[in-house]
Design a protein around this motif. Structure first.
Motif, mmCIF file in Angstrom:
data_model
loop_
_atom_site.group_PDB
_atom_site.id
_atom_site.type_symbol
_atom_site.label_atom_id
_atom_site.label_comp_id
_atom_site.label_asym_id
_atom_site.label_seq_id
_atom_site.Cartn_x
_atom_site.Cartn_y
_atom_site.Cartn_z
ATOM 1 N N GLU A 73 0.834 -1.216 0.000
ATOM 2 C CA GLU A 73 0.000 0.000 0.000
ATOM 3 C C GLU A 73 0.861 1.254 0.000
ATOM 4 O OE1 GLU A 73 -1.894 -0.680 3.716
ATOM 5 O OE2 GLU A 73 -3.636 -1.689 2.848
ATOM 6 N N HIS A 74 1.956 1.177 0.798
ATOM 7 C CA HIS A 74 2.836 2.344 0.941
ATOM 8 C C HIS A 74 4.261 1.944 0.587
ATOM 9 C CE1 HIS A 74 -0.545 4.215 2.868
ATOM 10 N NE2 HIS A 74 -0.622 3.213 3.725
ATOM 11 N N PRO A 75 5.009 2.873 -0.001
ATOM 12 C CA PRO A 75 6.351 2.534 -0.482
ATOM 13 C C PRO A 75 7.331 2.086 0.613
ATOM 14 C CG PRO A 75 5.807 4.859 -0.933
ATOM 15 C CD PRO A 75 4.602 4.236 -0.341
ATOM 16 N N ALA A 76 7.217 2.605 1.818
ATOM 17 C CA ALA A 76 8.220 2.282 2.846
ATOM 18 C C ALA A 76 7.862 1.032 3.648
ATOM 19 C CB ALA A 76 8.392 3.468 3.785
ATOM 20 N N ALA A 77 6.917 0.247 3.143
ATOM 21 C CA ALA A 77 6.408 -0.906 3.896
ATOM 22 C C ALA A 77 7.414 -2.057 3.915
ATOM 23 C CB ALA A 77 5.109 -1.365 3.253
ATOM 24 N N PRO A 78 7.273 -2.963 4.888
ATOM 25 C CA PRO A 78 8.125 -4.157 4.891
ATOM 26 C C PRO A 78 7.789 -5.098 3.728
ATOM 27 C CG PRO A 78 6.505 -4.266 6.676
ATOM 28 C CD PRO A 78 6.366 -2.912 6.044
ATOM 29 N N ARG A 79 8.580 -6.137 3.611
ATOM 30 C CA ARG A 79 8.439 -7.056 2.476
ATOM 31 C C ARG A 79 8.390 -8.503 2.965
ATOM 32 N NH1 ARG A 79 12.703 -6.761 -2.433
ATOM 33 N NH2 ARG A 79 12.513 -4.584 -1.846
ATOM 34 N N VAL A 80 7.430 -9.248 2.443
ATOM 35 C CA VAL A 80 7.324 -10.678 2.747
ATOM 36 C C VAL A 80 7.769 -11.443 1.506
ATOM 37 C CG1 VAL A 80 5.694 -12.556 3.218
ATOM 38 C CG2 VAL A 80 5.471 -10.376 4.435
ATOM 39 N N ILE A 81 8.684 -12.379 1.690
ATOM 40 C CA ILE A 81 9.167 -13.174 0.555
ATOM 41 C C ILE A 81 8.379 -14.480 0.519
ATOM 42 C CG2 ILE A 81 11.234 -14.118 -0.554
ATOM 43 C CD1 ILE A 81 11.825 -11.313 0.343
ATOM 44 N N ILE A 82 7.838 -14.818 -0.631
ATOM 45 C CA ILE A 82 7.193 -16.131 -0.786
ATOM 46 C C ILE A 82 7.857 -16.811 -1.976
ATOM 47 C CG2 ILE A 82 5.029 -17.411 -0.976
ATOM 48 C CD1 ILE A 82 3.502 -14.931 -0.246
ATOM 49 N N GLY A 83 8.392 -17.995 -1.770
ATOM 50 C CA GLY A 83 9.074 -18.615 -2.901
ATOM 51 C C GLY A 83 9.397 -20.069 -2.696
ATOM 52 N N ALA A 179 22.024 -9.050 -4.755
ATOM 53 C CA ALA A 179 20.903 -9.992 -4.604
ATOM 54 C C ALA A 179 20.504 -10.142 -3.141
ATOM 55 C CB ALA A 179 21.290 -11.352 -5.178
ATOM 56 N N ARG A 180 21.349 -9.660 -2.239
ATOM 57 C CA ARG A 180 21.078 -9.825 -0.804
ATOM 58 C C ARG A 180 19.806 -9.133 -0.372
ATOM 59 N NH1 ARG A 180 26.440 -9.609 2.824
ATOM 60 N NH2 ARG A 180 24.884 -9.573 4.462
ATOM 61 N N LEU A 181 19.159 -9.724 0.617
ATOM 62 C CA LEU A 181 17.951 -9.124 1.172
ATOM 63 C C LEU A 181 18.304 -7.846 1.910
ATOM 64 C CD1 LEU A 181 16.240 -12.252 2.725
ATOM 65 C CD2 LEU A 181 15.541 -11.025 0.655
ATOM 66 N N ASP A 182 17.395 -6.901 1.849
ATOM 67 C CA ASP A 182 17.550 -5.676 2.619
ATOM 68 C C ASP A 182 16.830 -5.818 3.947
ATOM 69 O OD1 ASP A 182 19.138 -3.709 1.557
ATOM 70 O OD2 ASP A 182 17.715 -3.315 -0.074
ATOM 71 N N SER A 183 16.984 -4.791 4.786
ATOM 72 C CA SER A 183 16.384 -4.873 6.120
ATOM 73 C C SER A 183 14.856 -4.783 6.069
ATOM 74 C CB SER A 183 16.937 -3.762 7.004
ATOM 75 O OG SER A 183 16.634 -2.531 6.395
ATOM 76 N N ASP A 184 14.284 -4.507 4.890
ATOM 77 C CA ASP A 184 12.818 -4.461 4.811
ATOM 78 C C ASP A 184 12.202 -5.860 4.710
ATOM 79 O OD1 ASP A 184 13.705 -5.019 2.255
ATOM 80 O OD2 ASP A 184 12.200 -3.767 1.259
ATOM 81 N N ALA A 185 13.035 -6.895 4.500
ATOM 82 C CA ALA A 185 12.500 -8.259 4.385
ATOM 83 C C ALA A 185 12.220 -8.802 5.779
ATOM 84 C CB ALA A 185 13.494 -9.149 3.655
ATOM 85 N N VAL A 186 10.955 -9.108 6.072
ATOM 86 C CA VAL A 186 10.591 -9.475 7.444
ATOM 87 C C VAL A 186 10.154 -10.931 7.597
ATOM 88 C CG1 VAL A 186 10.021 -7.161 8.239
ATOM 89 C CG2 VAL A 186 8.274 -8.533 7.077
ATOM 90 N N ALA A 187 9.900 -11.612 6.491
ATOM 91 C CA ALA A 187 9.477 -13.008 6.620
ATOM 92 C C ALA A 187 9.697 -13.746 5.308
ATOM 93 C CB ALA A 187 7.990 -13.093 6.999
ATOM 94 N N TYR A 188 9.974 -15.041 5.440
ATOM 95 C CA TYR A 188 10.050 -15.907 4.267
ATOM 96 C C TYR A 188 9.050 -17.052 4.450
ATOM 97 C CZ TYR A 188 11.587 -19.388 0.924
ATOM 98 O OH TYR A 188 11.610 -20.312 -0.100
ATOM 99 N N LEU A 189 8.211 -17.244 3.438
ATOM 100 C CA LEU A 189 7.210 -18.314 3.484
ATOM 101 C C LEU A 189 7.409 -19.222 2.279
ATOM 102 C CD1 LEU A 189 4.119 -16.024 4.213
ATOM 103 C CD2 LEU A 189 5.417 -17.373 5.893
ATOM 104 N N GLU A 190 7.325 -20.517 2.515
ATOM 105 C CA GLU A 190 7.505 -21.454 1.402
ATOM 106 C C GLU A 190 6.458 -22.564 1.467
ATOM 107 O OE1 GLU A 190 11.516 -22.949 0.952
ATOM 108 O OE2 GLU A 190 10.953 -24.307 -0.683
ATOM 109 N N PHE A 191 5.765 -22.733 0.360
ATOM 110 C CA PHE A 191 4.864 -23.882 0.194
ATOM 111 C C PHE A 191 5.650 -24.951 -0.551
ATOM 112 C CE2 PHE A 191 2.050 -20.305 0.669
ATOM 113 C CZ PHE A 191 0.938 -20.802 1.346
ATOM 114 N N HIS A 192 5.515 -26.199 -0.102
ATOM 115 C CA HIS A 192 6.303 -27.266 -0.731
ATOM 116 C C HIS A 192 5.573 -28.588 -0.537
ATOM 117 C CE1 HIS A 192 9.812 -29.610 -1.914
ATOM 118 N NE2 HIS A 192 10.422 -28.493 -2.270
#
Ligand code: ZN
Length: 421
Positions: A73-83, A179-192
Motif C-alpha cells: 500500500e505504501h512505499p516504505a512498507a516491509p516485504r514478505v518473501i514467498i518462494g 541480490a542480498r535481502l535488505d532490512s525491509d525483508a521481514v518473513a520468508y514463506l515457502e509452500f512445498h
C-alpha cells in the motif's frame, strides 16, 4: 474469502502451470532443469508472463533467481518473501519446488489488485537441489549473502564454473551482493510438497513445518581379513562384511527406539567382492537426522560405540570419519503459530511436522524469520515423474495462504517487526 469455485479454478490452474513448466527440460524424455540451463530461461519467461500482468516488477538477480515484487500500500512498507526453487533433479516430477512458486503467483492473483501493508516478493530460486555443481542452495545463499569465491569456482561435469555459468546466462557475478535481502525483508514463506508419507497417512492436506532436521553423515570402514570361502572355518574368520551387516541391523533397531530419529546406511562397498572370498573391507555411509541436535549427536555417538564393540568382538579394525554435521533449523515460532491459525480457518486439522529434507527455508532462516507449509504428497513419492498433488490440497494451500496474508496484514506485532537482514 473468495468463492469455492474460484479457489478450485486457481488450484487447477496452479497444477496446469506446474505441468507446463515441467516441459522446460534439458532432457527430452523427462524433466531435468539445472542451474541456469537453457530451459531455465524458458521457465523464467513463462513465470514472468504470468506475474507481470499483476503489476509485479520482475528481475533476475545475479545468482539467477527470478524475483517479482508486488508493491505494498505504501512505499516504505516491509516485504514478505514467498518462494521456492525452479531447478529440479534429473527425471524429476512437476511439483517439487515449482509448486511453491506457482502458489505464490496464485495468491497474488487472488488478491485481485488489492495491496497489503507489506510488499510481496515472489522468488523462484535458481538452484536448490545441488545437481549441477554438487552444492545445493546457490539461489537462497545469494539472498542471505553466503556466496563466496570458493563456491563461484566450483565446476560442473563439463568444467564450467558457477561464475562462468552466471556469465553465460548474461548475468554479472560482480552483482551477486546486490541480490542480498535488505532490512525491509521481514518473513520468508515457502509452500512445498511434503516429499514423504506422513500427511497422507494422517489423512491431512496440510502441515506446518516446525523445524528442518539436522543431519549427520559419516563414512565407516570395517577392516577384516580376506581368506578362502571354502577352507576358512566359521570360527576363525574376520569377515568385514558380516561385521558391517550386524552393525547395519543395530543402526535400524536403535533408530526405531528413538522417537523422531531416522538413520540410514545407504551405501556399501565390499572388497575384494568375489563369491568365494571372505570380505576384507566394507565401506559404508551413515545418515542420521533429528530435529534436536543433542539427540542426533548422542545417537551418532552410540552408533559409533556399537560399531567399535562389534569390531572388537569380531577381531576387525574400524575407521570412521564425519562427512557432514548440519544443525537443525527451527522455523519461526510466530509464523508457525500464524500458519496454524490459517490452516484451522481452512477447516483442516493442524499438524506440526519436522522436515527430514533440506529446503531453501533452512538457508533463509539464517537471516529472516522463515516458515514452511507442506502439502500432502500422494504415495510420498517425489524426485520422480510419478510425483503428484491433489487439486483439493492445492486449493486448501491457497486458501491457507490467503488467510495467512490476511492475518499478517492485520497483525501489528508482525508489521512493526524489523528484520535482521
Ligand atoms: Zn524442493
Amino acid at each position: 474469502m473468495q468463492s469455492l469455485a474460484k479457489q478450485t479454478n486457481r488450484a487447477q490452474q496452479a497444477i496446469a502451470r506446474c505441468l507446463e513448466i515441467a516441459r522446460f527440460s534439458e532432457d527430452a524424455n523427462g524433466t531435468c532443469r539445472t542451474f541456469l540451463s537453457a530451459p531455465m530461461r524458458d521457465c523464467h519467461r513463462e513465470v514472468t508472463r504470468w506475474l507481470e500482468p499483476l503489476g509485479v516488477d520482475m528481475r533476475v538477480d545475479a545468482a539467477g533467481n527470478l524475483r517479482g515484487l508486488y508493491p505494498a500500500e505504501h512505499p516504505a512498507a516491509p516485504r514478505v518473501i514467498i518462494g521456492s526453487h525452479l531447478d529440479t533433479v534429473p527425471n524429476a516430477g512437476a511439483y517439487d519446488g515449482v509448486l511453491g512458486v506457482v502458489i505464490a503467483l496464485s495468491l497474488l492473483e487472488a488478491l485481485e489488485g488489492r495491496k497489503l501493508p507489506f510488499a510481496i516478493e515472489v522468488v523462484g530460486f535458481s538452484e536448490e537441489e545441488g545437481v549441477r555443481f554438487g552444492v545445493p542452495f546457490i539461489g537462497s545463499r545469494a539472498l542471505v549473502g553466503r556466496i563466496d569465491d570458493a563456491l563461484l569456482r566450483q565446476e560442473d561435469a563439463n568444467g564450467i564454473s558457477v561464475r562462468r555459468a552466471i556469465e553465460d546466462f548474461g548475468l554479472n557475478p560482480q552483482e551477486i551482493p546486490l541480490a542480498r535481502l535488505d532490512s525491509d525483508a521481514v518473513a520468508y514463506l515457502e509452500f512445498h510438497i511434503e516429499q514423504g508419507p506422513v500427511l497422507e497417512q494422517l489423512g491431512q492436506p496440510l502441515g506446518v513445518v516446525e523445524a528442518i532436521a539436522g543431519q549427520s553423515r559419516l563414512e565407516f570402514t570395517f577392516l577384516g581379513r580376506a581368506n578362502h570361502a571354502g577352507t576358512a572355518p566359521m570360527h576363525l574368520r574376520h569377515d568385514a562384511f558380516a561385521g558391517a551387516a550386524e552393525w547395519i541391523s543395530a543402526v535400524e533397531r536403535t533408530a526405531q527406539t528413538i522417537a523422531g530419529s531416522v538413520a540410514t546406511v545407504g551405501k556399501i562397498h565390499v572388497k575384494p567382492g568375489a563369491t568365494n572370498v571372505i570380505p576384507s573391507e566394507a565401506h559404508l555411509t551413515l545418515d542420521v537426522r533429528h530435529d534436536e541436535d543433542d539427540i542426533r549427536l548422542a545417537l551418532v555417538s552410540s552408533l559409533i560405540r556399537r560399531a567399535e564393540e562389534i569390531s572388537a568382538r569380531r577381531g576387525l579394525a574400524l575407521r570412521h570419519r564425519p562427512l557432514l554435521d548440519q544443525k537443525a533449523v527451527p522455523m519461526n515460532d510466530f509464523l508457525v503459530r500464524e500458519i496454524e491459525h490459517a490452516i484451522k480457518k481452512t477447516d483442516c486439522p493442524v499438524h506440526r511436522i519436522v522436515s527430514g529434507a533440506g529446503h531453501d527455508a533452512m538457508i533463509m532462516a539464517g537471516k529472516i524469520p522463515a516458515a514452511m507449509i507442506f502439502l500432502r504428497n500422494p504415495g510420498g513419492i517425489s524426485h520422480d515423474p510419478a510425483e503428484s498433488v491433489a487439486v483439493e490440497d492445492v486449493e486448501k494451500a491457497i486458501e491457507c495462504g490467503l488467510h495467512l496474508l490476511e492475518r499478517l496484514a492485520a497483525s501489528s506485532e508482525f508489521l512493526k517487526r524489523k528484520s535482521l537482514a
